[in-house]
Design an enzyme around this catalytic site. Structure first.
Site, PDB file in Angstrom:
ATOM      1  N   HIS A  71       0.866  -1.068  -0.213  1.00  0.00           N
ATOM      2  CA  HIS A  71       0.196  -0.164   0.070  1.00  0.00           C
ATOM      3  C   HIS A  71       0.884   1.411  -0.129  1.00  0.00           C
ATOM      4  O   HIS A  71       2.041   1.272   0.361  1.00  0.00           O
ATOM      5  CB  HIS A  71      -1.155  -0.068   1.182  1.00  0.00           C
ATOM      6  CG  HIS A  71      -2.026  -0.933   1.123  1.00  0.00           C
ATOM      7  ND1 HIS A  71      -2.344  -1.663   2.112  1.00  0.00           N
ATOM      8  CD2 HIS A  71      -2.658  -1.559   0.058  1.00  0.00           C
ATOM      9  CE1 HIS A  71      -3.462  -2.450   1.893  1.00  0.00           C
ATOM     10  NE2 HIS A  71      -3.518  -2.507   0.478  1.00  0.00           N
TER      11      HIS A  71
ATOM     12  N   GLY B 128      -3.379  -1.394  -8.063  1.00  0.00           N
ATOM     13  CA  GLY B 128      -4.435  -2.042  -7.326  1.00  0.00           C
ATOM     14  C   GLY B 128      -6.065  -1.560  -7.385  1.00  0.00           C
ATOM     15  O   GLY B 128      -6.605  -2.331  -7.773  1.00  0.00           O
TER      16      GLY B 128
ATOM     17  N   ASP C  74      -4.903  -5.989  -8.136  1.00  0.00           N
ATOM     18  CA  ASP C  74      -5.051  -7.233  -7.122  1.00  0.00           C
ATOM     19  C   ASP C  74      -5.919  -7.944  -7.712  1.00  0.00           C
ATOM     20  O   ASP C  74      -5.582  -9.141  -7.417  1.00  0.00           O
ATOM     21  CB  ASP C  74      -5.732  -6.627  -6.055  1.00  0.00           C
ATOM     22  CG  ASP C  74      -5.064  -5.484  -5.155  1.00  0.00           C
ATOM     23  OD1 ASP C  74      -3.693  -5.631  -5.121  1.00  0.00           O
ATOM     24  OD2 ASP C  74      -5.318  -4.433  -4.555  1.00  0.00           O
TER      25      ASP C  74
ATOM     26  N   ASP D 126      -1.447  -1.519   5.072  1.00  0.00           N
ATOM     27  CA  ASP D 126      -1.315  -0.364   5.880  1.00  0.00           C
ATOM     28  C   ASP D 126      -2.599  -0.507   6.767  1.00  0.00           C
ATOM     29  O   ASP D 126      -3.788  -0.208   6.189  1.00  0.00           O
ATOM     30  CB  ASP D 126      -1.387   0.995   5.254  1.00  0.00           C
ATOM     31  CG  ASP D 126      -1.296   2.148   6.268  1.00  0.00           C
ATOM     32  OD1 ASP D 126      -1.450   1.972   7.133  1.00  0.00           O
ATOM     33  OD2 ASP D 126      -1.323   3.319   5.472  1.00  0.00           O
TER      34      ASP D 126
ATOM     35  N   HIS E  86     -10.600   0.960  -2.386  1.00  0.00           N
ATOM     36  CA  HIS E  86     -10.514  -0.587  -3.184  1.00  0.00           C
ATOM     37  C   HIS E  86     -10.390  -1.553  -2.326  1.00  0.00           C
ATOM     38  O   HIS E  86      -9.819  -2.444  -2.678  1.00  0.00           O
ATOM     39  CB  HIS E  86      -9.478  -0.312  -4.330  1.00  0.00           C
ATOM     40  CG  HIS E  86      -7.980  -0.670  -3.855  1.00  0.00           C
ATOM     41  ND1 HIS E  86      -7.342   0.417  -3.218  1.00  0.00           N
ATOM     42  CD2 HIS E  86      -7.164  -1.621  -4.216  1.00  0.00           C
ATOM     43  CE1 HIS E  86      -6.340  -0.032  -2.950  1.00  0.00           C
ATOM     44  NE2 HIS E  86      -5.876  -1.138  -3.567  1.00  0.00           N
TER      45      HIS E  86
ATOM     46  N   ASP F 116     -11.120  -4.885  -3.538  1.00  0.00           N
ATOM     47  CA  ASP F 116     -10.208  -5.624  -4.472  1.00  0.00           C
ATOM     48  C   ASP F 116      -9.378  -6.290  -3.576  1.00  0.00           C
ATOM     49  O   ASP F 116      -8.586  -7.325  -3.889  1.00  0.00           O
ATOM     50  CB  ASP F 116      -9.382  -4.588  -5.415  1.00  0.00           C
ATOM     51  CG  ASP F 116     -10.490  -3.821  -6.054  1.00  0.00           C
ATOM     52  OD1 ASP F 116     -10.638  -4.419  -7.261  1.00  0.00           O
ATOM     53  OD2 ASP F 116     -10.716  -2.608  -5.842  1.00  0.00           O
TER      54      ASP F 116
ATOM     55  N   ARG G  45      -9.024 -13.416  -0.515  1.00  0.00           N
ATOM     56  CA  ARG G  45      -9.866 -14.668  -0.337  1.00  0.00           C
ATOM     57  C   ARG G  45      -9.478 -15.666  -1.438  1.00  0.00           C
ATOM     58  O   ARG G  45      -9.585 -16.801  -1.178  1.00  0.00           O
ATOM     59  CB  ARG G  45     -11.212 -14.294  -0.693  1.00  0.00           C
ATOM     60  CG  ARG G  45     -11.827 -13.277   0.628  1.00  0.00           C
ATOM     61  CD  ARG G  45     -12.894 -12.517   0.404  1.00  0.00           C
ATOM     62  NE  ARG G  45     -14.276 -13.487   0.332  1.00  0.00           N
ATOM     63  CZ  ARG G  45     -14.703 -13.792   1.560  1.00  0.00           C
ATOM     64  NH1 ARG G  45     -14.169 -13.426   2.743  1.00  0.00           N
ATOM     65  NH2 ARG G  45     -15.946 -14.518   1.628  1.00  0.00           N
TER      66      ARG G  45
END
Length: 285
Positions: free
Chosen positions: A159, A215, A220, A240, A247, A250, A256
């Site tokens: 991030h 991202g 992502d 972070d 997002h 995302d 997941r």
């Protein structure tokens, strides 16, 4: 050393689930380490029912999730109510379609791990690797790293507030990361890492990191697809935990996807955890 332990139903009720596979594969090493495990109710009951880890150094039953077991783990990761309560990390075998993975207590538990630089291990492959990491750091084994990484792809993602920290990590462990067959990353982070590699003598114009979109623009999601296709073996993701992220969906999609590939993919979510893995990966027994 003491870890929290949680497994969703998918992983604790099936004989080929992540909990059983991990406990059987690592039982001897868990005993060697003297690793204490504080298991949430249903997870503890599954281990006892399968006669796994019986007589381990410290197998403690916490209340079930509905009775606050996961909430208690979050407190213990943060230090608990006394020094005796503190845990060193969490192994949480997540079923990505189980709604409890998005409950506030689960998200808080993961966030506290990231904040305090403690492992939050969410896959079977990751849990097996982390036992090997701790064995290596304890001088009781090695990770078998070189043979594995020469065939693997690693994703390097950070991030905004941690992009420079990722560059520093890659600079410190440049030779280690260069052993991977392939490195991939999202847009800006990938660009910074390529600039680093070229400054370190990597062939000019040859990407050290294969870049996907940023991202927020879908990077992502692109890396998540590689994970699902078993074409990305490790994700090093410097998150972070202190800012709202536009997002977020995302980011959760990628996390997941990692959990869906539980037997094939590992993920480290903080610089402290990645540094510990890197230190262990240079050790030979």
């Amino acid at each position: 050393m003491r870890f929290g332990l949680v497994a969703h139903r998918l992983h604790r009720q099936r004989v080929d689930g992540a909990l059983v596979r991990w406990a059987r594969a690592c039982e001897a090493d868990i005993r060697t380490l003297g690793l204490g495990l504080h298991a949430v109710g249903g997870t503890y009951d599954a281990l006892v029912g399968q006669q796994l880890l019986s007589g381990a150094a410290s197998l403690v039953r916490l209340p079930s999730g509905v009775e606050g077991g996961v909430m208690r783990l979050a407190s213990c990761i943060a230090g608990g109510l006394s020094p005796a309560d503190e845990l060193d990390g969490v192994i949480y075998f997540i079923d990505p379609v189980d709604p409890s993975s998005l409950y506030p207590e689960t998200q808080a538990l993961k966030r506290q791990c990231v904040i305090h630089g403690k492992p939050f291990i969410s896959t079977a492959a990751g849990a097996m690797e982390w036992v090997a990491v701790e064995l290596a750091l304890a001088g009781k084994g090695d990770t078998g790293f070189a043979a594995a990484t020469s065939r693997q792809t690693v994703a390097l993602i950070a991030h905004d507030a941690l992009k420079q920290r990722m560059v520093e990590f890659a600079s410190t462990h440049f030779d280690l990361l260069s052993r991977f067959a392939t490195r991939i990353g999202t847009g800006t982070t990938g660009g910074l890492l390529n600039d680093l590699a070229w400054s370190r003598g990597w062939p000019a114009g040859v990407p050290w990191v294969t870049r996907y979109l940023s991202g927020p623009m879908g990077g992502d999601a692109q890396i998540a697809e590689l994970v699902l296709d078993r074409r990305c073996d490790k994700v090093i993701f410097f998150e972070d935990p202190h800012v709202a992220r536009q997002h977020e969906a995302d980011i959760q999609l990628l996390e997941r996807a990692v959990c869906a590939a539980t037997h094939d993919t590992t993920c480290f979510n903080s610089p402290a955890t990645a540094e510990r893995w890197a230190a262990a990966s240079t050790i030979r027994g």
